[in-house]
Write a protein that holds these residues in place. Structure first.
Motif, PDB file in Angstrom:
ATOM      1  N   LEU A 171       9.567  -1.544   8.643  1.00 39.23           N
ATOM      2  CA  LEU A 171       8.251  -1.593   8.018  1.00 39.23           C
ATOM      3  C   LEU A 171       8.230  -0.551   6.913  1.00 39.23           C
ATOM      4  O   LEU A 171       8.552   0.616   7.145  1.00 39.23           O
ATOM      5  CB  LEU A 171       7.161  -1.263   9.039  1.00 39.23           C
ATOM      6  CG  LEU A 171       7.179  -2.058  10.350  1.00 39.23           C
ATOM      7  CD1 LEU A 171       6.206  -1.430  11.341  1.00 39.23           C
ATOM      8  CD2 LEU A 171       6.835  -3.503  10.103  1.00 39.23           C
ATOM      9  N   ALA A 172       7.849  -0.939   5.710  1.00 42.64           N
ATOM     10  CA  ALA A 172       7.837   0.012   4.596  1.00 42.64           C
ATOM     11  C   ALA A 172       6.549  -0.176   3.808  1.00 42.64           C
ATOM     12  O   ALA A 172       6.485  -1.000   2.896  1.00 42.64           O
ATOM     13  CB  ALA A 172       9.056  -0.190   3.699  1.00 42.64           C
ATOM     14  N   ASN A 173       5.519   0.581   4.183  1.00 45.61           N
ATOM     15  CA  ASN A 173       4.242   0.492   3.473  1.00 45.61           C
ATOM     16  C   ASN A 173       4.324   1.389   2.234  1.00 45.61           C
ATOM     17  O   ASN A 173       3.635   2.409   2.131  1.00 45.61           O
ATOM     18  CB  ASN A 173       3.100   0.913   4.389  1.00 45.61           C
ATOM     19  CG  ASN A 173       1.749   0.477   3.854  1.00 45.61           C
ATOM     20  OD1 ASN A 173       1.664  -0.401   3.014  1.00 45.61           O
ATOM     21  ND2 ASN A 173       0.694   1.081   4.353  1.00 45.61           N
ATOM     22  N   VAL A 174       5.180   0.970   1.296  1.00 45.83           N
ATOM     23  CA  VAL A 174       5.475   1.794   0.127  1.00 45.83           C
ATOM     24  C   VAL A 174       4.268   1.865  -0.808  1.00 45.83           C
ATOM     25  O   VAL A 174       3.473   0.928  -0.884  1.00 45.83           O
ATOM     26  CB  VAL A 174       6.681   1.224  -0.655  1.00 45.83           C
ATOM     27  CG1 VAL A 174       7.932   1.245   0.204  1.00 45.83           C
ATOM     28  CG2 VAL A 174       6.406  -0.189  -1.146  1.00 45.83           C
ATOM     29  N   PRO A 175       4.113   2.988  -1.524  1.00 47.81           N
ATOM     30  CA  PRO A 175       3.062   3.037  -2.550  1.00 47.81           C
ATOM     31  C   PRO A 175       3.384   2.033  -3.654  1.00 47.81           C
ATOM     32  O   PRO A 175       4.533   1.940  -4.090  1.00 47.81           O
ATOM     33  CB  PRO A 175       3.138   4.480  -3.055  1.00 47.81           C
ATOM     34  CG  PRO A 175       4.522   4.935  -2.733  1.00 47.81           C
ATOM     35  CD  PRO A 175       4.902   4.233  -1.474  1.00 47.81           C
ATOM     36  N   TYR A 176       2.377   1.276  -4.109  1.00 45.24           N
ATOM     37  CA  TYR A 176       2.665   0.276  -5.139  1.00 45.24           C
ATOM     38  C   TYR A 176       1.622   0.241  -6.255  1.00 45.24           C
ATOM     39  O   TYR A 176       1.575  -0.709  -7.035  1.00 45.24           O
ATOM     40  CB  TYR A 176       2.848  -1.113  -4.521  1.00 45.24           C
ATOM     41  CG  TYR A 176       1.694  -1.658  -3.706  1.00 45.24           C
ATOM     42  CD1 TYR A 176       0.673  -2.383  -4.312  1.00 45.24           C
ATOM     43  CD2 TYR A 176       1.647  -1.489  -2.330  1.00 45.24           C
ATOM     44  CE1 TYR A 176      -0.379  -2.916  -3.570  1.00 45.24           C
ATOM     45  CE2 TYR A 176       0.613  -2.018  -1.572  1.00 45.24           C
ATOM     46  CZ  TYR A 176      -0.401  -2.726  -2.197  1.00 45.24           C
ATOM     47  OH  TYR A 176      -1.428  -3.254  -1.456  1.00 45.24           O
ATOM     48  N   VAL A 177       0.813   1.283  -6.353  1.00 40.10           N
ATOM     49  CA  VAL A 177      -0.124   1.372  -7.478  1.00 40.10           C
ATOM     50  C   VAL A 177       0.621   1.920  -8.689  1.00 40.10           C
ATOM     51  O   VAL A 177       1.231   2.995  -8.601  1.00 40.10           O
ATOM     52  CB  VAL A 177      -1.311   2.294  -7.139  1.00 40.10           C
ATOM     53  CG1 VAL A 177      -2.269   2.382  -8.320  1.00 40.10           C
ATOM     54  CG2 VAL A 177      -2.028   1.798  -5.898  1.00 40.10           C
ATOM     55  N   PRO A 178       0.623   1.221  -9.827  1.00 39.51           N
ATOM     56  CA  PRO A 178       1.264   1.772 -11.035  1.00 39.51           C
ATOM     57  C   PRO A 178       0.646   3.116 -11.408  1.00 39.51           C
ATOM     58  O   PRO A 178      -0.567   3.319 -11.255  1.00 39.51           O
ATOM     59  CB  PRO A 178       0.984   0.707 -12.104  1.00 39.51           C
ATOM     60  CG  PRO A 178       0.803  -0.565 -11.328  1.00 39.51           C
ATOM     61  CD  PRO A 178       0.113  -0.152 -10.053  1.00 39.51           C
TER      62      PRO A 178
END
Length: 268
Positions: A171-178
């Motif tokens: 599980l990888a809830n990576v940050p994805y906001v530019p």
């Protein structure tokens, strides 16, 4: 029959709490007032909590927990608050996880995803990691009941080397906001959550690229990487997964405005 809670005489009137929260712009003032009143042990503590919430702190940081997948997840100040839309990611992961599976919750924040998956499946070998020390402290509390272990460090770096090639579900809830859009986020997130949990780089996919690049070394054959992204980032995320040699699958939940990608390591 009124649903308005009856507070002890020494406490402020419930209506006053609602009025204060509503004036501060809290849309669900009544619900929040009930949660705050239930969390406070004394009138003074309740007053402080209401003022903190009125000042813009996330409700979860004020009361110290968030509801996620039916669990009460401890969330300390500054730690990323698990979003309800991310429950869709957990649901997708549950369908791929069997008892005894090796599970890693990467960029774990409070450890909510790993805790929820372990509660739903049971008997998993759970590990979690995050670069933020406050998040790791939270995660350790939240995954303790499942026998999970949490490590502090950058992505895969702190994980035990014995897990390489053995992870069934990553599980990888990576940050994805530019980066250029972080300042457009609601103040609750922008001002009170760790930026490292939000900022995904110029196009929002920088951390994801690093995760997918390492995933093939950590996943077992047939193992799965699951992460959340935005609808407009799906084409780039798909390329990133494919470039890492993983087989992608996209799933959407319109009700929760959630998009989850799964990358599976081929057998053999």
């Amino acid at each position: 029959m009124s649903l308005t809670p009856s507070l002890p005489p020494s406490f402020p009137p419930f209506s006053a709490l609602v009025t204060r929260l509503r004036a501060a712009g809290c849309v669900f003032a009544e619900d929040e007032a009930q949660l705050l009143a239930a969390a406070a042990a004394t009138p003074a503590e309740l007053t402080v909590m209401v003022e903190r919430r009125a000042a813009g702190l996330p409700l979860e940081h004020v009361i110290g927990w968030a509801e996620f997948c039916g669990l009460r997840i401890a969330v300390d100040s500054g730690v990323f608050v698990p979003r309800r839309r991310t429950e869709f990611l957990v649901e997708r992961a549950v369908a791929l996880t069997g008892p005894g599976a090796v599970v890693v919750d990467l960029c774990c924040g409070s450890g909510a995803l790993g805790a929820a998956l372990a509660a739903a499946v049971g008997g998993v070998d759970l590990h979690a990691a995050d670069i933020d020390p406050a998040a790791v402290r939270c995660a350790r509390r939240n995954i303790a009941a499942a026998g999970g272990r949490a490590y502090r460090g950058d992505l895969f770096d702190p994980l035990p080397t014995a897990l390489r090639g053995r992870v069934d579900v990553l599980l990888a809830n990576v940050p994805y906001v530019p980066t250029g859009e972080v300042e457009l986020l609601p103040a609750e997130a922008r001002l009170h959550e760790a930026r490292v949990a939000l900022d995904g780089g110029a196009d929002g996919l920088d951390v994801l690229r690093r995760v997918t690049a390492g995933a093939t070394h950590w996943l077992a054959p047939g193992g799965h990487l699951l992460f959340e992204t935005s609808e407009r980032q799906v084409p780039g995320a798909l390329r990133t997964v494919e470039d890492a040699g993983l087989v992608p699958e996209v799933a959407e939940c319109e009700e929760r405005y959630a998009v989850v990608l799964t990358g599976t390591r081929p057998l053999g």
